[in-house]
Design a protein around this motif. Structure first.
Motif, PDB file in Angstrom:
ATOM      1  N   UNK A 154       0.803  -1.204   0.000  1.00  0.00           N
ATOM      2  CA  UNK A 154       0.000   0.000   0.000  1.00  0.00           C
ATOM      3  C   UNK A 154       0.837   1.255   0.000  1.00  0.00           C
ATOM      4  N   UNK A 155       0.221   2.363   0.368  1.00  0.00           N
ATOM      5  CA  UNK A 155       0.880   3.660   0.279  1.00  0.00           C
ATOM      6  C   UNK A 155       0.705   4.470   1.564  1.00  0.00           C
ATOM      7  N   UNK A 156       1.650   5.358   1.800  1.00  0.00           N
ATOM      8  CA  UNK A 156       1.563   6.319   2.896  1.00  0.00           C
ATOM      9  C   UNK A 156       2.266   7.591   2.443  1.00  0.00           C
ATOM     10  N   UNK A 157       1.615   8.734   2.616  1.00  0.00           N
ATOM     11  CA  UNK A 157       2.260  10.001   2.298  1.00  0.00           C
ATOM     12  C   UNK A 157       3.540  10.141   3.119  1.00  0.00           C
ATOM     13  N   UNK A 158       4.506  10.849   2.570  1.00  0.00           N
ATOM     14  CA  UNK A 158       5.823  10.934   3.204  1.00  0.00           C
ATOM     15  C   UNK A 158       5.740  11.375   4.664  1.00  0.00           C
ATOM     16  N   UNK A 159       4.878  12.308   4.948  1.00  0.00           N
ATOM     17  CA  UNK A 159       4.736  12.796   6.328  1.00  0.00           C
ATOM     18  C   UNK A 159       4.348  11.676   7.287  1.00  0.00           C
ATOM     19  N   UNK A 160       3.650  10.662   6.772  1.00  0.00           N
ATOM     20  CA  UNK A 160       3.100   9.602   7.617  1.00  0.00           C
ATOM     21  C   UNK A 160       3.922   8.317   7.583  1.00  0.00           C
ATOM     22  N   UNK A 161       5.151   8.382   7.088  1.00  0.00           N
ATOM     23  CA  UNK A 161       5.988   7.183   7.035  1.00  0.00           C
ATOM     24  C   UNK A 161       6.267   6.596   8.423  1.00  0.00           C
ATOM     25  N   UNK A 162       6.416   7.399   9.488  1.00  0.00           N
ATOM     26  CA  UNK A 162       6.576   6.788  10.819  1.00  0.00           C
ATOM     27  C   UNK A 162       5.365   5.946  11.229  1.00  0.00           C
ATOM     28  N   UNK A 163       4.196   6.322  10.755  1.00  0.00           N
ATOM     29  CA  UNK A 163       2.988   5.544  11.035  1.00  0.00           C
ATOM     30  C   UNK A 163       3.057   4.211  10.292  1.00  0.00           C
ATOM     31  N   UNK A 164       3.561   4.268   9.070  1.00  0.00           N
ATOM     32  CA  UNK A 164       3.753   3.029   8.308  1.00  0.00           C
ATOM     33  C   UNK A 164       4.721   2.103   9.038  1.00  0.00           C
ATOM     34  N   UNK A 165       5.784   2.651   9.577  1.00  0.00           N
ATOM     35  CA  UNK A 165       6.772   1.838  10.294  1.00  0.00           C
ATOM     36  C   UNK A 165       6.138   1.168  11.522  1.00  0.00           C
ATOM     37  N   UNK A 166       5.290   1.899  12.232  1.00  0.00           N
ATOM     38  CA  UNK A 166       4.631   1.330  13.409  1.00  0.00           C
ATOM     39  C   UNK A 166       3.676   0.215  13.003  1.00  0.00           C
ATOM     40  N   UNK A 167       3.001   0.384  11.873  1.00  0.00           N
ATOM     41  CA  UNK A 167       2.124  -0.677  11.361  1.00  0.00           C
ATOM     42  C   UNK A 167       2.941  -1.910  10.999  1.00  0.00           C
ATOM     43  N   UNK A 168       4.061  -1.710  10.319  1.00  0.00           N
ATOM     44  CA  UNK A 168       4.909  -2.834   9.934  1.00  0.00           C
ATOM     45  C   UNK A 168       5.428  -3.574  11.157  1.00  0.00           C
ATOM     46  N   UNK A 169       5.755  -2.832  12.212  1.00  0.00           N
ATOM     47  CA  UNK A 169       6.292  -3.454  13.425  1.00  0.00           C
ATOM     48  C   UNK A 169       5.269  -4.349  14.115  1.00  0.00           C
ATOM     49  N   UNK A 170       3.995  -4.093  13.888  1.00  0.00           N
ATOM     50  CA  UNK A 170       2.946  -4.889  14.528  1.00  0.00           C
ATOM     51  C   UNK A 170       2.964  -6.341  14.081  1.00  0.00           C
TER      52      UNK A 170
END
Length: 389
Positions: A6-22
């Motif tokens: 999927x996709x995440x705007x650059x500003x929200x990449x830390x949120x993507x990282x937290x999702x991946x860590x789950x």
């Protein structure tokens, strides 16, 4: 670790990282995350497996049962009826549902019913799944039941019965079943994959939910703590007697059953993608081409604290806070800000809106945990940092 798509705007990449860590240490987990900001989908992620039995992957179109997140959606629909002048939170529920006034429940208001103060959190008459699947049976039982405590004097979580209360409010006011009303007034106009009652032949993209050991241990601990001969009303609130397992799912039980997904369970049975669920919450605070945000005056009334502190039946702190069906920010469920409102769901689901930030989020998963489950919490923590809170 499962690959995240999927996709995440650059500003929200830390949120993507937290999702991946789950996904770390959870090979049987599938999940999705969506975030809307200023009405735009800025995070749209998914990963893992939709069904660990066959290793089928979670895709962009995978949906899952979102359990008590459903209560939040029903509460949004009711807030719209209040906005339209068709309903008021302070009116007695018996005004629109006369039968409900039996056994001293005549003073229960719509707001009481939505904030878990109606005194019917569980059934005195245990039922099986066949009865639970029948709308008329369940609403008649609730209307005729003597309350478990004096209505309005305290709150107790109406885990499943909340759905027949909110759903019957919608049916009595609109003349339509809540699933139809949801489709016509919210999900349909938004083009959101968000359903209440999915026909069996259309259940091909629904994930198979699985109870993790932490959830099974929690259930065992609760059963061990109950006293023989005394009703365990919090447990009965989840099972209705013998309609559902305590953890709500089994390999071929509970909300993994096609007939349960096909029925309307407004307390726990909505089926959604993260994208669709987040869009529904975003529409409450942001105008779209098809819908207008909820009137701020109505939103203020809907999110006033109606229930907080220790519940009627003892439970360990931290305790939640409730508005008119909405789960408010508390030690039990933190949002991005103190103004957030939404609802979480069994096993780890979380969905909410932030009116001051024009932000919404939905995290859904088929890997159901309990206890120290911090998957959504860590995602919300990162989202809070991104938003500068």
């Amino acid at each position: 670790m499962s690959a995240v798509h999927g996709t995440a705007d650059e500003r929200f990449l830390p949120v993507r990282d937290a999702f991946a860590a789950a996904f770390e240490g959870r090979p049987r987990m599938g999940a999705a995350l969506a975030v809307h900001h200023q009405g735009q989908l800025v995070v749209d992620l998914w990963g893992g497996v939709a069904d660990a039995r066959s290793s089928s992957p979670w895709t962009s179109d995978t949906s899952t049962v979102v359990f008590s997140c459903t209560k939040g959606i029903m509460s949004l629909l009711i807030a719209r009826l209040v906005e339209a002048g068709q309903l008021d939170y302070d009116m007695p529920l018996a005004d629109i549902w006369p039968e409900f006034g039996a056994h001293g429940k005549g003073a229960v208001s719509v707001g009481d019913a939505l904030s878990h103060r109606a005194g019917v959190s569980a059934l005195r008459t245990p039922v099986g799944l066949a009865e639970a699947l029948d709308w008329q049976t369940m609403t008649v039982l609730l209307a005729e039941q003597e309350p478990l405590w004096e209505p309005g004097s305290g709150y107790g979580y109406h885990a499943l019965t909340h759905g027949w209360l909110s759903g019957e409010i919608i049916r009595r006011v609109t003349g339509k079943m809540p699933g139809q009303h949801l489709a016509e007034t919210l999900a349909g106009p938004l083009g959101a994959e968000l359903h209440l009652g999915v026909p069996v032949e259309r259940q091909t993209d629904i994930a198979h939910s699985e109870a993790a050991e932490s959830l099974l241990e929690s259930v065992r601990a609760q059963q061990a703590a109950s006293w023989p001969g005394e009703p365990d009303w919090p447990s009965a609130a989840m099972t209705l007697g013998h309609a559902f397992p305590q953890e709500l799912v089994g390999p071929d039980a509970g909300f993994n059953r096609p007939d349960a997904r096909a029925a309307e369970f407004p307390g726990a049975g909505a089926v959604a993608t993260a994208r669709g669920l987040s869009a529904a919450w975003s529409s409450a605070i942001h105008d779209t081409a098809a819908t207008r945000r909820l009137d701020p005056v109505v939103l203020k009334r809907a999110t006033e604290v109606r229930s907080e502190g220790a519940p009627v039946f003892p439970a360990p702190a931290p305790w939640p806070r409730w508005g008119a069906g909405f789960q408010l920010d508390s030690g039990a469920r933190r949002y991005v800000s103190a103004d957030g409102f939404g609802h979480d769901g069994a096993g780890g689901q979380v969905a909410f809106a932030e009116p001051g930030l024009d932000l919404s989020m939905a995290f859904i998963t088929n890997w159901m945990e309990s206890g120290d489950d911090d998957r959504a919490t860590r995602i919300v923590d990162e989202l809070r940092k991104v938003m500068g809170r």
